[in-house]
Design a protein around this motif. Structure first.
Motif, short mmCIF file in Angstrom:
data_model
loop_
_atom_site.label_atom_id
_atom_site.label_comp_id
_atom_site.label_asym_id
_atom_site.label_seq_id
_atom_site.Cartn_x
_atom_site.Cartn_y
_atom_site.Cartn_z
N TYR A 89 33.63 -1.17 34.64
CA TYR A 89 33.68 -2.31 34.27
C TYR A 89 33.74 -3.44 34.91
O TYR A 89 33.01 -4.24 34.73
CB TYR A 89 35.52 -2.25 35.09
CG TYR A 89 36.35 -3.33 33.70
CD1 TYR A 89 36.06 -3.32 32.84
CD2 TYR A 89 36.96 -4.08 34.22
CE1 TYR A 89 37.24 -4.31 31.39
CE2 TYR A 89 38.08 -5.38 33.86
CZ TYR A 89 37.41 -5.34 32.08
OH TYR A 89 38.08 -6.49 31.27
N ARG A 122 44.82 0.31 32.58
CA ARG A 122 44.34 -0.23 31.73
C ARG A 122 43.77 -2.14 31.92
O ARG A 122 43.02 -2.88 31.35
CB ARG A 122 46.01 -1.11 31.31
CG ARG A 122 46.18 -2.47 29.71
CD ARG A 122 47.42 -1.95 29.25
NE ARG A 122 47.68 -1.26 28.77
CZ ARG A 122 48.68 -0.40 28.61
NH1 ARG A 122 49.80 -0.03 29.70
NH2 ARG A 122 48.80 0.40 28.10
N LYS A 126 37.62 -1.20 29.16
CA LYS A 126 37.65 -2.06 28.09
C LYS A 126 38.54 -2.12 27.19
O LYS A 126 38.85 -3.00 26.29
CB LYS A 126 36.04 -2.36 27.59
CG LYS A 126 35.94 -2.67 26.54
CD LYS A 126 34.29 -2.92 26.42
CE LYS A 126 33.58 -3.72 25.07
NZ LYS A 126 32.72 -3.53 24.32
N HIS A 127 39.14 -0.24 27.00
CA HIS A 127 40.43 -0.15 26.57
C HIS A 127 39.99 1.20 26.64
O HIS A 127 39.29 1.66 27.38
CB HIS A 127 39.84 0.08 24.77
CG HIS A 127 41.00 -0.34 23.65
ND1 HIS A 127 41.91 -0.71 24.32
CD2 HIS A 127 40.77 0.38 22.49
CE1 HIS A 127 42.85 -0.71 22.98
NE2 HIS A 127 41.77 0.09 21.99
N ILE A 147 33.24 1.58 21.46
CA ILE A 147 34.04 0.24 22.18
C ILE A 147 32.82 0.30 23.38
O ILE A 147 32.62 -0.62 23.87
CB ILE A 147 35.49 0.32 21.77
CG1 ILE A 147 36.32 -0.24 20.53
CG2 ILE A 147 35.52 -1.22 23.36
CD1 ILE A 147 37.50 0.16 20.82
N ARG A 152 30.20 -6.79 25.15
CA ARG A 152 29.86 -6.30 26.75
C ARG A 152 30.21 -4.62 26.96
O ARG A 152 31.50 -4.66 26.87
CB ARG A 152 30.40 -7.10 27.57
CG ARG A 152 30.67 -7.39 29.04
CD ARG A 152 30.93 -8.40 29.57
NE ARG A 152 31.22 -8.09 31.28
CZ ARG A 152 31.54 -9.20 31.64
NH1 ARG A 152 32.26 -10.11 30.60
NH2 ARG A 152 31.74 -9.00 32.81
N SER A 181 40.34 -5.90 15.13
CA SER A 181 40.61 -6.87 16.26
C SER A 181 39.44 -7.11 16.83
O SER A 181 39.18 -7.83 18.01
CB SER A 181 41.59 -6.63 16.65
OG SER A 181 41.50 -5.22 17.49
N TYR A 182 38.08 -6.29 16.31
CA TYR A 182 37.10 -6.55 17.46
C TYR A 182 35.87 -6.54 16.50
O TYR A 182 34.77 -5.06 16.43
CB TYR A 182 37.01 -4.76 17.92
CG TYR A 182 35.86 -4.57 19.12
CD1 TYR A 182 35.89 -5.66 21.00
CD2 TYR A 182 34.62 -3.86 19.37
CE1 TYR A 182 35.06 -5.55 21.40
CE2 TYR A 182 33.89 -3.39 19.63
CZ TYR A 182 33.93 -4.31 20.74
OH TYR A 182 32.61 -4.04 21.63
N ASP A 303 29.39 -12.15 26.14
CA ASP A 303 31.39 -12.53 26.61
C ASP A 303 31.71 -13.75 26.66
O ASP A 303 31.20 -14.19 27.36
CB ASP A 303 31.45 -11.17 27.85
CG ASP A 303 32.78 -11.49 27.60
OD1 ASP A 303 33.41 -11.94 26.78
OD2 ASP A 303 33.38 -11.30 29.58
N THR A 305 33.96 -14.83 27.03
CA THR A 305 35.35 -15.38 28.90
C THR A 305 34.13 -14.97 29.48
O THR A 305 34.36 -16.44 30.64
CB THR A 305 36.21 -14.22 29.12
OG1 THR A 305 34.67 -12.72 29.38
CG2 THR A 305 36.72 -13.45 28.14
#
Lengths: 562, 161
Positions: A89, A122, A126-127, A147, A152, A181-182, A303, A305
């Motif tokens: 991750y 979690r 990523k999911h 996903i 990323r 949503s992605y 990404d 973020t």
């Protein structure tokens, strides 16, 4: 026709092009393993600890550019994967981890080998999914691969209750996954890139800072083209090594706490910093408000973020590194830069001066220096090996002295810094690239954290090479204790270690050891020439430290040098 | 930088674990949650989370981006950037002795509240409104002796769309 959950899993894995699974069986996945035994075109590598399975899948993913896959049982099987998942991750590595779960009816009853692995992972996936109905299984697996590998990348976990592996459903999967949503942004805003072109035109002291995003998006060629056309020097993050040729004159080396003098100085003095696929980790920036204080900062990342998180950015570009650099190169193509070499000369001269005045250096002696071993390894392998590392001094020396020139040849636990990563990662890389030389550069401390995987390497005839730089210390912590704690070596002495030669032999591998600098090259040559799992142990200078070093929290210009 | 109160209206897939992911994100990254309200929207497979958080500009920007990064988050609206209406419902159980009853009823009337439960020594009052109104009635009732308070947390919607 209806298929069992186990059959559905294998079918989707085949459709996703999975050729290898790293795993470890157990009660909750016994039906999956039973089905796997009837599945012809998927290899299974039986590791000796589930952590090893995830690191191996990580190494496989990085060396091959594909998604790595693990299969483990419920409870302890699942919890043992957590460190590996967290590492993947941090480093944005695409892996799919399939965990068995207790039967649906028992979930929540504290059943034997039950843990809430979806809850546990979690924050470091990523999911993730807990499959509740066998009808959802095919879709979820396909979605998980999508996903994990898109945007990323990152690890995705699928928790499958045991009863669903035998329950039946019609096999139905969509051709394409679409999620409302992605939707990762691949194509950047060209107006933003136009601003970058203007900044490059004006810049007198530009620097590119390239990270793991270059490797993940396969943007090395575009990066090299940009740097060469515009004569812009390139610094790398630890994760970005190999993204730009390590022997090129424009290469500055690694940036940050153990970065080269010229990289740290160049970034600090730059008037334009083009950061691509990086996240400005604290090990890179040092003291934040003095980092690249003279530069206009451009940041390209898929990404959002990562942008504005640690460092304020003047020109943010959200997009894929390869596509963004490709467009940037096209835009620059239209400009006239015939005079660029003359324009850049003062800046490149200055960098060359830094390089010559303060190169990476160490003192030679009649005791083996760890840096010397890495230099010799680089020379003996012509710089073409896939290098994995453990974490600590061995990792930094490998980063500094093995001048990687190609992407996907550098496999290290960069973000999380997992000791015990290198050996299983090397196994994964060797499975992905059977004809390449794969070398784990290790310390005597970290190699012992997943030493059991030697058995895996030997069982599958993987000719992984392990270079142990043995200083009988937990070297990086010792170095901090020396420099900042008045040499109080609290609990960092590894006075007792196994005899690594005998250990190698006990596992069915081959072992060599030397204490003499004059024998280093021969041992490496001999070890590398044997097509078996080999440990090469070098007894090195006990109190050698990694330099340059920026003390934690200091500006990166404040380097301790040899 | 100055910290401000922000109301996020977050549309998410109505699936198990989604709320846990959002709450975990806030606790893991050290963001504040002042209030949190979750329920289905008019589409049963979509839920709306209304969350009030406090932070300076970079933190609020990160919160928004980090929320978007969660796979099951469909849309994030920072309502404080737009015109919006907000409401909260509060239940107040207040001591109501004989000599206070009339005064309490007057206060409830002024705030357009309702008495939803009554006992020999208490009233339970329901009041709806923006945060300031609820603060005002709580202040007025405090001298009577408040036994208990339950609040829903803020819900909000943008005015135009």
């Amino acid at each position: 026709m209806e298929l069992t959950g186990a059959q559905i899993l294998m079918k989707v894995l085949q459709e996703e092009g999975v050729d290898t699974i790293f795993g470890y069986p157990g009660g909750a996945v016994i039906d999956l393993y039973d089905e796997l035994s009837r599945t012809t075109d998927i290899n299974h590598i039986l590791v000796r600890h589930e952590q090893g399975a995830v690191h191996a899948a990580d190494g496989y993913a990085r060396a091959s550019g594909k998604t790595g896959v693990c299969l483990v049982t419920s409870g302890p099987g699942a919890t043992n994967t957590v460190t590996g998942i967290a590492s993947a991750y941090s480093d944005s590595i695409p892996i799919v981890v399939i965990t068995g779960q207790v039967p649906s009816k028992l979930i929540g009853n504290d059943a034997f080998q039950e843990v809430d692995i979806v809850g546990i992972t979690r924050p470091c996936t990523k999911h993730n999914y807990l499959v509740k109905d066998v009808k959802d299984l095919a879709y979820i697996i396909k979605e998980a691969f999508y996903i994990a590998s898109s945007g990323r990348p990152g690890p995705v976990l699928i928790d499958i209750p045991k009863d669903l592996t035998v329950a039946k459903a019609k096999y139905e999967v969509p051709d394409k996954i679409e999620l409302k949503s992605y939707n990762p942004t691949y194509k950047p805003n060209v107006k933003q890139l136009q601003k970058v072109v203007e900044l490059i035109e004006k810049a007198k002291k530009p620097v590119i800072f390239a990270g793991g995003g270059i490797i993940l998006s396969k943007a090395s060629d575009q990066l090299t083209k940009l740097a060469k056309k515009m004569s812009i020097p390139v610094a790398g993050s630890l994760m970005g090594l190999g993204g730009f040729p390590g022997t090129d004159l424009l290469w500055l080396g690694m940036l940050g706490m153990h970065g080269t003098y010229r990289a740290n100085m160049a970034v600090s003095e730059a008037d334009l910093l083009i950061a691509v696929g990086v996240r400005f980790d604290d090990r890179v920036t040092g003291k934040l408000d003095e980092f690249a204080a003279n530069a206009t900062i451009v940041q390209i990342d898929i990404d959002p973020t990562s942008i504005h998180k640690n460092i304020p950015v003047s020109v943010p570009v959200v997009g894929d590194a390869k596509i963004s650099l490709g467009i940037l190169n096209e835009l620059l193509e239209k400009q006239d830069f015939t005079d660029i070499d003359r324009q850049r000369k003062p800046w490149l001269d200055k960098i060359d001066h830094w390089k010559k005045s303060t190169p990476l250096a160490y003192d030679q002696s009649d005791i083996i220096k760890p840096q010397f071993v890495v230099e010799q390894l680089y020379s003996v392998t012509n710089g073409e090996a896939i290098i994995t590392t453990e974490v600590g001094q061995n990792q930094m020396w490998a980063a500094q002295y093995y001048h990687l020139s190609k992407p996907n040849h550098w496999i290290t636990s960069g973000g999380l810094g997992v000791m015990g990563f290198g050996l299983p990662a090397a196994i994964g890389a060797q499975v992905a690239c059977p004809d390449k030389t794969v070398v784990d550069i290790a310390g005597d401390g970290s190699i012992q954290m997943n030493i059991q995987e030697l058995a895996t390497a030997v069982q599958y005839g993987l000719p992984v090479k392990i270079v142990i730089l043995n200083n009988r210390f937990l070297g990086m912590v010792r170095q901090w204790q020396e420099l900042f704690y008045d040499k109080r070596y609290s609990c960092t002495k590894m006075e007792h270690a196994p005899d690594f030669i005998k250990l190698a032999e006990a596992y069915g591998a081959v072992g060599f050891r030397t204490e003499k600098p004059s024998e280093v090259r021969d041992v490496l040559k001999k070890g590398l020439s044997i097509h078996r799992t080999v440990i090469m142990e070098f007894i090195v200078d006990r109190e050698e430290s990694v330099y340059p070093m920026v003390p934690a929290g200091a500006p990166i210009t404040q380097m301790l040098l040899v | 930088m100055t910290e401000k109160r922000h109301i996020f209206s977050i549309l998410v897939d109505n699936k198990p674990g989604v709320l846990s992911g959002i709450v975990g994100l806030f606790s893991g990254r050290g963001y504040n949650i002042e209030s949190l309200c979750v329920a289905e929207t008019n589409e049963p497979d979509v839920s709306r989370i209304t969350m009030v958080s406090i932070g300076d500009k970079p933190v609020i920007e990160q919160i928004k981006k980090q929320l978007y990064k969660l796979i099951n988050v469909i849309k994030v609206n920072d309502l404080t950037e737009t015109e919006y209406v907000q409401r909260e419902l509060v239940l107040i159980k207040v001591t109501a002795k004989q000599d206070q009853r009339a005064e309490i009823l007057r206060i409830v009337d002024i705030f357009r509240g309702k008495i939803v439960d009554v006992g020999f020594e208490h009233y339970t009052i329901e009041v709806t409104g923006p945060v300031e109104k609820l603060a005002a009635i709580l202040k007025m009732l405090k001298p009577m002796g408040i036994k208990d308070v339950a609040r829903t947390g803020n819900i909000a919607l943008p005015r135009n769309q």
